[in-house]
Design an enzyme around this catalytic site. Structure first.
Site, PDB file in Angstrom:
ATOM      1  N   ASP A  80       0.855  -1.188   0.000  1.00 25.55           N
ATOM      2  CA  ASP A  80       0.000   0.000   0.000  1.00 25.55           C
ATOM      3  C   ASP A  80       0.892   1.239   0.000  1.00 25.55           C
ATOM      4  O   ASP A  80       1.629   1.478   0.965  1.00 25.55           O
ATOM      5  CB  ASP A  80      -0.887  -0.039   1.257  1.00 25.55           C
ATOM      6  CG  ASP A  80      -1.685   1.237   1.439  1.00 25.55           C
ATOM      7  OD1 ASP A  80      -1.698   2.074   0.506  1.00 25.55           O
ATOM      8  OD2 ASP A  80      -2.294   1.396   2.514  1.00 25.55           O
ATOM      9  N   GLU A 165      30.962  12.270  -4.142  1.00 22.96           N
ATOM     10  CA  GLU A 165      31.828  12.277  -2.943  1.00 22.96           C
ATOM     11  C   GLU A 165      30.957  12.702  -1.768  1.00 22.96           C
ATOM     12  O   GLU A 165      30.753  13.887  -1.539  1.00 22.96           O
ATOM     13  CB  GLU A 165      32.950  13.304  -3.105  1.00 22.96           C
ATOM     14  CG  GLU A 165      33.859  13.064  -4.285  1.00 22.96           C
ATOM     15  CD  GLU A 165      34.894  14.190  -4.458  1.00 22.96           C
ATOM     16  OE1 GLU A 165      34.874  15.180  -3.685  1.00 22.96           O
ATOM     17  OE2 GLU A 165      35.703  14.077  -5.372  1.00 22.96           O
ATOM     18  N   GLU A 167      30.094  13.561   1.932  1.00 22.69           N
ATOM     19  CA  GLU A 167      30.706  13.954   3.205  1.00 22.69           C
ATOM     20  C   GLU A 167      29.656  13.824   4.308  1.00 22.69           C
ATOM     21  O   GLU A 167      28.460  13.948   4.035  1.00 22.69           O
ATOM     22  CB  GLU A 167      31.195  15.400   3.129  1.00 22.69           C
ATOM     23  CG  GLU A 167      32.283  15.578   2.084  1.00 22.69           C
ATOM     24  CD  GLU A 167      32.695  17.039   1.854  1.00 22.69           C
ATOM     25  OE1 GLU A 167      33.827  17.261   1.441  1.00 22.69           O
ATOM     26  OE2 GLU A 167      31.865  17.950   2.074  1.00 22.69           O
ATOM     27  N   GLU A 218      37.617  14.996   6.836  1.00 24.23           N
ATOM     28  CA  GLU A 218      37.360  16.241   6.101  1.00 24.23           C
ATOM     29  C   GLU A 218      37.738  17.457   6.961  1.00 24.23           C
ATOM     30  O   GLU A 218      38.196  17.331   8.092  1.00 24.23           O
ATOM     31  CB  GLU A 218      35.894  16.289   5.648  1.00 24.23           C
ATOM     32  CG  GLU A 218      35.719  16.072   4.149  1.00 24.23           C
ATOM     33  CD  GLU A 218      36.484  17.081   3.278  1.00 24.23           C
ATOM     34  OE1 GLU A 218      36.903  18.143   3.764  1.00 24.23           O
ATOM     35  OE2 GLU A 218      36.667  16.777   2.082  1.00 24.23           O
ATOM     36  N   GLU A 225      34.847  11.755   4.791  1.00 24.66           N
ATOM     37  CA  GLU A 225      34.469  11.522   3.397  1.00 24.66           C
ATOM     38  C   GLU A 225      34.970  10.146   2.984  1.00 24.66           C
ATOM     39  O   GLU A 225      36.122   9.796   3.218  1.00 24.66           O
ATOM     40  CB  GLU A 225      35.102  12.605   2.505  1.00 24.66           C
ATOM     41  CG  GLU A 225      34.848  12.385   1.025  1.00 24.66           C
ATOM     42  CD  GLU A 225      35.352  13.543   0.155  1.00 24.66           C
ATOM     43  OE1 GLU A 225      35.277  14.716   0.592  1.00 24.66           O
ATOM     44  OE2 GLU A 225      35.827  13.263  -0.955  1.00 24.66           O
ATOM     45  N   HIS A 274      29.946  16.444  -3.971  1.00 22.26           N
ATOM     46  CA  HIS A 274      30.478  16.803  -5.287  1.00 22.26           C
ATOM     47  C   HIS A 274      30.297  15.587  -6.178  1.00 22.26           C
ATOM     48  O   HIS A 274      30.609  14.473  -5.762  1.00 22.26           O
ATOM     49  CB  HIS A 274      31.961  17.145  -5.192  1.00 22.26           C
ATOM     50  CG  HIS A 274      32.267  18.192  -4.167  1.00 22.26           C
ATOM     51  ND1 HIS A 274      33.518  18.402  -3.662  1.00 22.26           N
ATOM     52  CD2 HIS A 274      31.455  19.068  -3.537  1.00 22.26           C
ATOM     53  CE1 HIS A 274      33.470  19.387  -2.773  1.00 22.26           C
ATOM     54  NE2 HIS A 274      32.227  19.797  -2.686  1.00 22.26           N
ATOM     55  N   ARG A 345      37.886  26.236  -6.791  1.00 18.60           N
ATOM     56  CA  ARG A 345      36.832  25.455  -6.137  1.00 18.60           C
ATOM     57  C   ARG A 345      35.614  26.296  -5.742  1.00 18.60           C
ATOM     58  O   ARG A 345      34.670  25.771  -5.174  1.00 18.60           O
ATOM     59  CB  ARG A 345      37.400  24.722  -4.919  1.00 18.60           C
ATOM     60  CG  ARG A 345      38.268  23.553  -5.306  1.00 18.60           C
ATOM     61  CD  ARG A 345      38.836  22.834  -4.096  1.00 18.60           C
ATOM     62  NE  ARG A 345      39.190  21.462  -4.415  1.00 18.60           N
ATOM     63  CZ  ARG A 345      40.277  21.087  -5.070  1.00 18.60           C
ATOM     64  NH1 ARG A 345      41.130  21.991  -5.502  1.00 18.60           N
ATOM     65  NH2 ARG A 345      40.516  19.813  -5.308  1.00 18.60           N
ATOM     66  N   GLU A 365      33.025  17.947 -12.598  1.00 19.10           N
ATOM     67  CA  GLU A 365      32.610  17.784 -11.196  1.00 19.10           C
ATOM     68  C   GLU A 365      31.665  18.927 -10.843  1.00 19.10           C
ATOM     69  O   GLU A 365      32.060  20.091 -10.929  1.00 19.10           O
ATOM     70  CB  GLU A 365      33.852  17.837 -10.294  1.00 19.10           C
ATOM     71  CG  GLU A 365      33.530  17.881  -8.808  1.00 19.10           C
ATOM     72  CD  GLU A 365      34.733  18.285  -7.937  1.00 19.10           C
ATOM     73  OE1 GLU A 365      35.872  18.325  -8.443  1.00 19.10           O
ATOM     74  OE2 GLU A 365      34.509  18.592  -6.761  1.00 19.10           O
ATOM     75  N   ARG A 367      29.602  20.882  -7.891  1.00 19.55           N
ATOM     76  CA  ARG A 367      29.897  20.961  -6.455  1.00 19.55           C
ATOM     77  C   ARG A 367      28.721  21.393  -5.580  1.00 19.55           C
ATOM     78  O   ARG A 367      28.852  21.468  -4.370  1.00 19.55           O
ATOM     79  CB  ARG A 367      31.088  21.908  -6.240  1.00 19.55           C
ATOM     80  CG  ARG A 367      32.378  21.354  -6.858  1.00 19.55           C
ATOM     81  CD  ARG A 367      33.534  22.343  -6.763  1.00 19.55           C
ATOM     82  NE  ARG A 367      33.922  22.679  -5.408  1.00 19.55           N
ATOM     83  CZ  ARG A 367      34.765  21.974  -4.655  1.00 19.55           C
ATOM     84  NH1 ARG A 367      35.311  20.872  -5.138  1.00 19.55           N
ATOM     85  NH2 ARG A 367      35.068  22.369  -3.432  1.00 19.55           N
TER      86      ARG A 367
HETATM   87  N1  GLU Z   1      32.760  20.445   2.522  1.00 14.76           N
HETATM   88  C1  GLU Z   1      32.863  21.251   1.332  1.00 14.76           C
HETATM   89  C2  GLU Z   1      31.483  21.415   0.699  1.00 14.76           C
HETATM   90  O1  GLU Z   1      30.575  21.690   1.414  1.00 14.76           O
HETATM   91  C3  GLU Z   1      33.820  20.698   0.342  1.00 14.76           C
HETATM   92  C4  GLU Z   1      35.206  20.414   0.796  1.00 14.76           C
HETATM   93  C5  GLU Z   1      36.011  19.753  -0.324  1.00 14.76           C
HETATM   94  O2  GLU Z   1      36.527  20.441  -1.193  1.00 14.76           O
HETATM   95  O3  GLU Z   1      36.007  18.524  -0.367  1.00 14.76           O
HETATM   96  O4  GLU Z   1      31.273  21.306  -0.488  1.00 14.76           O
HETATM   97 MG    MG Z   2      35.428  16.694   0.340  1.00 11.88          MG
END
Ligand code: GLU
Ligand code: MG
Length: 476
Positions: A80, A165, A167, A218, A225, A274, A345, A365, A367
């Site tokens: 259900d 990835e 975390e 991390e 991670e 990411h 980044r 990638e 993010r």
């Molecule tokens: N913790 C970071 C985020 O919130 C990323 C750190 C990293 O570059 O792995 O995306």
């Molecule tokens: Mg990371």
């Protein structure tokens, strides 16, 4: 300390689903079903859990006894669906879960002080949800991803490979945010009280066929991670929901609580997911081009352009909670601005630097996703956005190599730099106006998702927070 049963760290090949395409009734081959029945017998399994997810990616599960399995494998198992978030209400709530034989795995168990596993042998299978007449159920997030993969195949690709990835933080319990270590990025064992727990987690993940490549402490205290080796998107979405459960279970065996909440600690990094992506055809990476300055093919450039053009619209599934937007702020290695870069980044999309000989690893990638997303919907949205870019020939703008956080808002405006939505409310407004997201989620999910998330936003925005009381009460 209880430890998970660890099977060898042998790396299994990426799992391929043995299911047929979603246009047909979702079913499997007789040989694959027989293999599952044999394993249940050989492994002395007492219960088989059937898993699927609701709209927000929460795992839902019910248990089958081995005597019911032959029938359940052939015809699926009715349930259900009326109380499952995002599924049909009472009127048409009969659903059928069809287990995917390729997903059969024995679940890890903690060991007692004599090294013996505790409790019964339990296996799990991931299910597609269909209606009683056998048609794929439009409300099933796994079907949303299958549909995206079909579009990809129709455009001539055979695999969307993803490597997320995830975390996460480990706290004393789920009542507060008391950390268990103060270790930082890549902290070594002496500082890292949770190393043993992380090793146990990896053993448990590998025991269910999830290949692990890389893991570390991390940046944040108690933040970790563990990265999985890339796999095709459907297998990876299955891995991701399994990963989250196992990380939480192993933490509980050690007496702690693991959370994928995107930003649990003010003033510290949040937890991201990411996601590395590439498209393959005939075993070759379609993102690689030897002659290009960035080693990116026109396919890759179109895909990345698609991500950038649609970033604001798809944000509501990549970062789906009120709390997700507390992470997407300047200063914590999370992206804020819509742009791409090789090194930077702070950009939304990063292209990891090409190393000679690593053609197959050329990838983009993104993010902004966080690990509390529904991976089926998130991977589907990413794939559709990228495919739109390829199909419609979107042009990739130049890279942004400067740190975007340092620009003033005027400079950003002059350079035409767009930001991600600043709140769940903004993100859902963008999503609600998106023709792309309507295609991604389909007629059933699209309005329900908007309604669900608007309700969450409305619930949040009427709150009066501690911050407001501290700031205003004595001053106003
Ligand atoms: N913790 C970071 C985020 O919130 C990323 C750190 C990293 O570059 O792995 O995306
Ligand atoms: Mg990371």
């Amino acid at each position: 300390m209880a430890r998970p049963r660890s099977t060898a760290a042998k790396r299994p090949a990426a799992r391929r689903s043995t299911m047929v395409r979603s246009k047909d009734r979702a079913t499997s081959t007789p040989a694959a079903r027989r293999a599952v029945l044999k394993r249940i017998k050989d492994e002395g399994v007492e219960h088989v859990l059937f898993w699927f997810t609701d709209l927000e990616g929460h795992l839902k599960s019910f248990a089958i006894t081995p005597s019911e399995m032959e029938e359940a494998l052939n015809d699926g198992m009715g349930f259900d669906g009326s109380s499952i978030t995002g599924f049909n209400a009472i009127e048409e709530s009969d659903m059928v879960a069809i287990p995917d034989p390729a997903s059969y795995q024995l679940m890890p168990r903690p060991l007692d002080e004599h090294g013996q596993p505790v409790g019964a042998n339990v296996a799990r299978m991931i299910c597609d949800v269909v209606t009683p007449d056998g048609a794929p159920y439009e409300g099933d997030p796994r079907f949303v991803l299958r549909r995206a993969l079909e579009r990809m195949q129709d455009l001539g690709f055979d695999a969307f490979n993803v490597g997320p990835e995830l975390e996460y933080f480990v706290f004393e319990d789920d009542k507060g945010t008391e950390t268990i270590d103060e270790g930082g990025y890549f902290a070594m064992t002496a500082q890292d009280a949770a190393t043993e727990m992380r090793n146990d987690t990896i053993a448990a993940l590998e025991s269910v066929g999830i290949p692990i490549e890389y893991h570390h402490h991390e940046v944040g205290p108690s933040q970790h991670e563990i990265d999985m080796r890339y796999a095709d998107a459907l297998a990876m979405a299955d891995y991701t929901v399994t990963y989250r459960l196992i990380v939480k279970e192993v933490a509980a065996w050690h007496g702690y609580y693991a959370t994928f909440m995107p930003k649990p600690l003010f003033g510290e990094n949040g937890s991201g997911m990411h996601t590395h992506m590439s498209l393959f055809k005939g075993g070759r990476n379609q993102f690689f081009d030897r002659r290009d300055q960035y080693h990116l093919s026109p396919v890759a450039k179109g895909f990345i352009a698609g991500l950038l053009v649609h970033a604001r619209e798809i944000s509501g599934v990549l970062a789906q909670w009120v709390n997700s937007y507390k992470r997407l702020v300047p200063g914590y290695e999370a992206p804020v601005y819509v742009g791409w870069s090789q090194r930077n980044r702070s950009a939304l999309v990063r292209i990891p630097l090409y190393k000679p000989g690593s053609e197959q690893a050329t990838r983009a990638e993104i993010r902004c996703p966080d690990p509390a997303c529904n991976p089926y919907l998130a991977f589907a949205a990413l794939l559709h956005a990228g495919l739109d870019g390829i199909e419609k020939g979107y042009e990739l703008p130049g890279p942004m190599e400067s740190n975007l956080y340092r620009l003033t808002s005027d400079e950003r405006r002059e350079q035409g730099i767009v930001s991600l939505p600043e709140s769940l409310g903004d993100a859902i407004d963008e999503l609600a106006g998106s023709e792309l997201m309507q295609r991604v989620l389909g007629e059933h999910i699209f309005p329900r998702y908007i309604e669900l998330k608007r309700r969450e936003w409305d619930e949040y925005r009427v709150q009066v927070t501690e911050w407001e009381k501290d700031k205003y009460l004595a001053a106003l």
